[in-house]
Each structure stands twice: as structure tokens, then as C-alpha cells.
Scaffold this active site. Structure first.
Site, PDB file in Angstrom:
ATOM      1  N   LYS A   1      29.261  27.226  30.909  1.00 53.34           N
ATOM      2  CA  LYS A   1      30.075  27.631  32.128  1.00 53.34           C
ATOM      3  C   LYS A   1      28.945  27.203  33.220  1.00 53.34           C
ATOM      4  CE  LYS A   1      32.645  29.917  34.536  1.00 53.34           C
ATOM      5  NZ  LYS A   1      33.766  29.619  34.937  1.00 53.34           N
TER       6      LYS A   1
ATOM      7  N   THR B   1      31.030  35.474  33.377  1.00 49.61           N
ATOM      8  CA  THR B   1      30.367  34.751  33.571  1.00 49.61           C
ATOM      9  C   THR B   1      29.023  35.515  33.804  1.00 49.61           C
ATOM     10  OG1 THR B   1      31.668  33.385  34.686  1.00 49.61           O
ATOM     11  CG2 THR B   1      29.314  32.787  34.969  1.00 49.61           C
TER      12      THR B   1
ATOM     13  N   LEU C   1      34.080  41.357  33.535  1.00 52.64           N
ATOM     14  CA  LEU C   1      32.945  42.232  34.534  1.00 52.64           C
ATOM     15  C   LEU C   1      32.255  41.330  35.709  1.00 52.64           C
ATOM     16  CD1 LEU C   1      31.414  45.020  31.403  1.00 52.64           C
ATOM     17  CD2 LEU C   1      33.545  44.847  33.449  1.00 52.64           C
ATOM     18  N   PRO C   2      32.382  41.926  36.745  1.00 54.55           N
ATOM     19  CA  PRO C   2      31.718  41.252  37.601  1.00 54.55           C
ATOM     20  C   PRO C   2      30.063  40.328  37.420  1.00 54.55           C
ATOM     21  CG  PRO C   2      32.209  43.219  38.448  1.00 54.55           C
ATOM     22  CD  PRO C   2      32.106  43.086  36.659  1.00 54.55           C
TER      23      PRO C   2
HETATM   24  P1  NAD Z   1      36.627  41.529  39.933  1.00 49.65           P
HETATM   25  O1  NAD Z   1      35.598  42.319  40.210  1.00 49.65           O
HETATM   26  O2  NAD Z   1      38.121  40.557  40.366  1.00 49.65           O
HETATM   27  O3  NAD Z   1      36.690  42.148  38.282  1.00 49.65           O
HETATM   28  C1  NAD Z   1      36.036  43.056  37.769  1.00 49.65           C
HETATM   29  C2  NAD Z   1      36.443  44.057  37.763  1.00 49.65           C
HETATM   30  O4  NAD Z   1      35.343  45.222  36.512  1.00 49.65           O
HETATM   31  C3  NAD Z   1      36.488  45.616  38.892  1.00 49.65           C
HETATM   32  O5  NAD Z   1      37.768  45.501  38.935  1.00 49.65           O
HETATM   33  C4  NAD Z   1      35.628  46.619  38.831  1.00 49.65           C
HETATM   34  O6  NAD Z   1      36.118  47.458  39.187  1.00 49.65           O
HETATM   35  C5  NAD Z   1      35.507  46.311  37.241  1.00 49.65           C
HETATM   36  N1  NAD Z   1      34.000  46.916  36.445  1.00 49.65           N
HETATM   37  C6  NAD Z   1      33.106  47.070  36.975  1.00 49.65           C
HETATM   38  N2  NAD Z   1      32.131  47.336  36.281  1.00 49.65           N
HETATM   39  C7  NAD Z   1      32.585  48.066  34.966  1.00 49.65           C
HETATM   40  C8  NAD Z   1      32.229  48.558  33.954  1.00 49.65           C
HETATM   41  N3  NAD Z   1      31.076  49.063  33.757  1.00 49.65           N
HETATM   42  N4  NAD Z   1      33.579  49.142  33.789  1.00 49.65           N
HETATM   43  C9  NAD Z   1      34.603  48.797  33.453  1.00 49.65           C
HETATM   44  N5  NAD Z   1      35.120  47.842  34.335  1.00 49.65           N
HETATM   45  C10 NAD Z   1      34.019  47.369  35.290  1.00 49.65           C
HETATM   46  O7  NAD Z   1      35.739  40.178  39.317  1.00 49.65           O
HETATM   47  P2  NAD Z   1      37.025  38.722  38.700  1.00 49.65           P
HETATM   48  O8  NAD Z   1      36.912  38.219  39.999  1.00 49.65           O
HETATM   49  O9  NAD Z   1      38.126  39.355  37.627  1.00 49.65           O
HETATM   50  O10 NAD Z   1      35.393  38.169  37.424  1.00 49.65           O
HETATM   51  C11 NAD Z   1      35.178  38.698  36.426  1.00 49.65           C
HETATM   52  C12 NAD Z   1      34.439  37.976  36.062  1.00 49.65           C
HETATM   53  O11 NAD Z   1      35.017  36.716  35.863  1.00 49.65           O
HETATM   54  C13 NAD Z   1      33.031  37.291  36.278  1.00 49.65           C
HETATM   55  O12 NAD Z   1      31.504  36.985  35.992  1.00 49.65           O
HETATM   56  C14 NAD Z   1      33.695  36.478  37.375  1.00 49.65           C
HETATM   57  O13 NAD Z   1      31.917  35.599  37.333  1.00 49.65           O
HETATM   58  C15 NAD Z   1      34.269  35.083  36.418  1.00 49.65           C
HETATM   59  N6  NAD Z   1      35.455  34.175  36.970  1.00 49.65           N
HETATM   60  C16 NAD Z   1      36.015  34.179  37.502  1.00 49.65           C
HETATM   61  C17 NAD Z   1      36.495  33.452  38.342  1.00 49.65           C
HETATM   62  C18 NAD Z   1      37.416  33.876  38.745  1.00 49.65           C
HETATM   63  O14 NAD Z   1      38.238  32.076  40.024  1.00 49.65           O
HETATM   64  N7  NAD Z   1      38.186  34.766  40.140  1.00 49.65           N
HETATM   65  C19 NAD Z   1      36.971  32.316  37.325  1.00 49.65           C
HETATM   66  C20 NAD Z   1      36.390  32.086  35.979  1.00 49.65           C
HETATM   67  C21 NAD Z   1      35.366  32.919  35.948  1.00 49.65           C
END
Ligand code: NAD
Length: 302
Positions: free
Chosen positions: A170, A95, A64-65
């Protein structure tokens, strides 16, 4: 195994697809229904609500975000803790702040449910290729249960320590990455100002003591390296907004623990100025093309 996967965004969707490819039954849920549909197209099942997805699952993953989404998804009404099986294993890969991870783990423990924090490094490419690094906090016995699944999504799985310890690693890693990227951008801009070719400059520094991941693997200067965001208009990759989020978490962690992290705070301010300038959605290496952010920080420092 019966797995629930909540949060099917840039990272969660390819991670869930890798679990499907490994032959597991995956029920997905995302608040944006179109994301869950994409999992169904890959052979997964979808649920109308988070609670329905987790009800029969042996293992529940969340991606999740940010912290508030994790708290709500686990501890909110009809959320994961209210609906999961008592013998389920819960694994949060988002994260978030270590304190929030500990809070959710304690709420799980109070219900007798096992939980791990398992944030990742490796970005969208690592999620797609199944090559992520997992940094895991929680009991070793619970990690032993999760390990076969984590190894379908990543190639490095590390036990960091007690609940929240994965998030601490992290936080430290991404603070260092933010500082390294900011420093690499400065060094390249300085050399270019003297008329040097950035590719030659990068090659020589890459074989010298200034070598680092941002320079050698993710070079921020357009045209120096093929296949990196800098060479495709800073699209894809790891957004400035997410780097800023991580640097804010590190600054909060530094305040909470009384640790002096001046470089981490300066990197946060640089990325804040960069995001304010309209680059929140661009890859974080785009700091290279924003000397105005550096000038704004210098002006603030006086
Ligand atoms: P993203 O915004 O693409 O995906 C998050 C998803 O969660 C979205 O589709 C959103 O609709 C969904 N969501 C939100 N609230 C929800 C809920 N209550 N129930 C179900 N779904 C819900 O973000 P991301 O890039 O996939 O990143 C996710 C996590 O991973 C973050 O914490 C980010 O910091 C971490 N992260 C991202 C990367 C990267 O390169 N993108 C790398 C390492 C870590």
C-alpha cells in the site's frame, strides 16, 4: 457469520454495508455514535463500546484513520485483544505503518489470535461498489478464512506476504500514485502554458508513453473528464490530507530501510505545501490548481 466492524467512516460504513447485503450479521462501533446509527439504518446492529462489538464476533474488521487509533483499538484497555474470542480472525484494513501492523499482529499472536493487515485501494467509490483491491499480509491459511468476506467488499484480493507486507504494498503504491499525480499536474500545466487544450493534450499523452492512471482515469484538470473530483470542485474522492499521510509513511519507511526515494520525498513536500495552503480537505488532484505549492518546493530546493 457474526462480524464486528469498528470504524464506520467514509470507507468503513460502505464496506460494512456490503457485508450486511451479503447476509452477514454485522455489529458496528464508531467513536462518533452518528456513524454507527447509519449502519443501524442499513440493518446492522450497534454496540456501546468496541469491546462489546467484538465479544461474540467470529471476524473483526477495523477501518480506522491512522496507526495510533489502531494500536489503541487493539491493545488499549478493554480493546479488541482483551475482549475478542480466542478463535476470532482480526482484519485491519486501515492504512498504517508496516512496523505498527507487525506490532499489533505480534500482540495478537501472543494471545493466540489470528490477524491480517489488509489495506485497500479503490477509494470511497470502490468501497461503495464492492470493487476494492485488498493487499493482505499474514498467514495464507488466515487469508483463506477471510477471503469470502473480502470478496464481498472487493474484486481483487492479493496475498502480499508476511504480517505487515500488505501495508508495504500500500505504501509503495500510494507513493507512486502521489508522484504520478504531481507529474501529471506539471505536464498538463506546461502544455496549457503553451496554449494547448488540456483535453487534447490528455488524449494524446494517454495514447503515448506518458500515460498513467492519474492522467487517464482521474484527470486533475477541471472539465477534461466527467465524474472525477476535478470536475466537481475537487470534492469527494481521496483527500490531500490522506495522500500526505501516506507520503509521510513512505518517507518514514524509506528512512527505516535506508532506501533513497527523492521523488517520494518531493511529492510529500509538495502535498505538505498544498495542505498548508488550505487544501487538506480537497481531493488530492487539486494539486493541479496550486502552482504556488510547486513554487514553494522549488524555492526550498534553491
Ligand atoms: P474516516 O475518518 O472517514 O473514518 C474513520 C472512522 O474511524 C471515523 O468515523 C472515526 O470516528 C472512527 N474511529 C476513530 N477511532 C476509532 C476507534 N478507536 N474505534 C472506532 N472508531 C474509530 O476515514 P476513511 O476515509 O474511512 O479512511 C479509513 C482508513 O482507510 C484510513 O487509514 C485511510 O488512510 C484508508 N483509506 C482511505 C481511502 C479513502 O479514499 N478515503 C482509500 C484507501 C484507504
Amino acid at each position: 457469520m457474526k462480524i464486528a466492524f469498528l470504524g464506520l467512516g467514509n470507507m468503513g460504513l460502505p464496506m460494512a454495508r456490503n457485508l450486511l447485503k451479503a447476509g452477514h450479521e454485522v455489529v458496528g462501533f464508531d467513536v462518533v455514535a452518528a456513524q454507527a446509527t447509519r449502519l443501524a439504518e442499513a440493518g446492522g446492529k450497534t454496540a456501546a463500546a468496541a469491546g462489546d462489538a467484538v465479544a461474540g464476533a467470529e471476524v473483526v474488521f477495523t477501518m480506522l484513520p491512522a496507526g495510533q487509533h489502531v494500536l489503541e483499538a487493539y491493545a488499549g484497555p478493554g480493546g479488541i485483544l482483551a475482549r475478542c474470542r480466542p478463535d476470532a480472525l482480526l482484519v485491519d484494513c486501515s492504512t498504517i505503518a508496516p512496523a505498527t501492523a507487525r506490532e499489533v499482529a505480534a500482540a495478537a499472536r501472543a494471545r493466540g489470535v489470528a490477524m491480517l493487515d489488509a489495506p485497500v485501494s479503490g477509494g470511497v467509490g470502490g468501497a461503495e461498489g464492492g470493487t476494492l483491491t485488498f493487499m493482505v499480509g499474514g498467514a495464507e491459511a488466515d487469508l483463506a478464512r477471510a477471503r469470502p468476506l473480502l470478496e464481498k467488499m472487493g474484486k481483487n484480493v492479493f496475498h502480499a506476504g508476511a504480517p505487515g507486507a500488505g501495508q508495504v504494498v500500500k505504501m509503495c503504491n500510494n507513493m507512486l500514485l502521489g508522484i504520478q499525480m504531481a507529474g501529471t499536474c506539471e505536464a498538463l500545466r506546461l502544455g496549457i502554458a503553451y496554449g494547448l487544450d488540456p483535453a487534447r493534450l490528455s488524449e494524446i499523452m494517454g495514447k503515448s508513453s506518458g500515460r498513467n492512471w492519474a492522467l487517464e482515469v482521474y484527470n486533475p484538470c477541471p472539465g477534461v473528464m466527467p465524474g472525477v473530483p476535478a470536475s466537481r470542485g475537487y470534492s469527494g474522492g481521496f483527500s490531500t490530507a490522506l495522500m500526505l499521510k501516506d507520503l509521510k509513511l513512505a518517507a518514514e519507511g524509506a528512512t527505516a530501510t535506508g532506501t533513497a526515494t527523492p521523488l517520494g520525498r518531493m511529492a510529500r513536500d509538495l502535498y505538505q505545501a498544498h495542505a498548508d495552503g488550505g487544501a487538506a480537505g480537497k481531493d488530492f488532484s487539486s494539486l493541479f490548481e496550486d502552482p504556488a505549492a510547486a513554487a514553494a518546493l522549488l524555492a526550498k530546493l534553491g
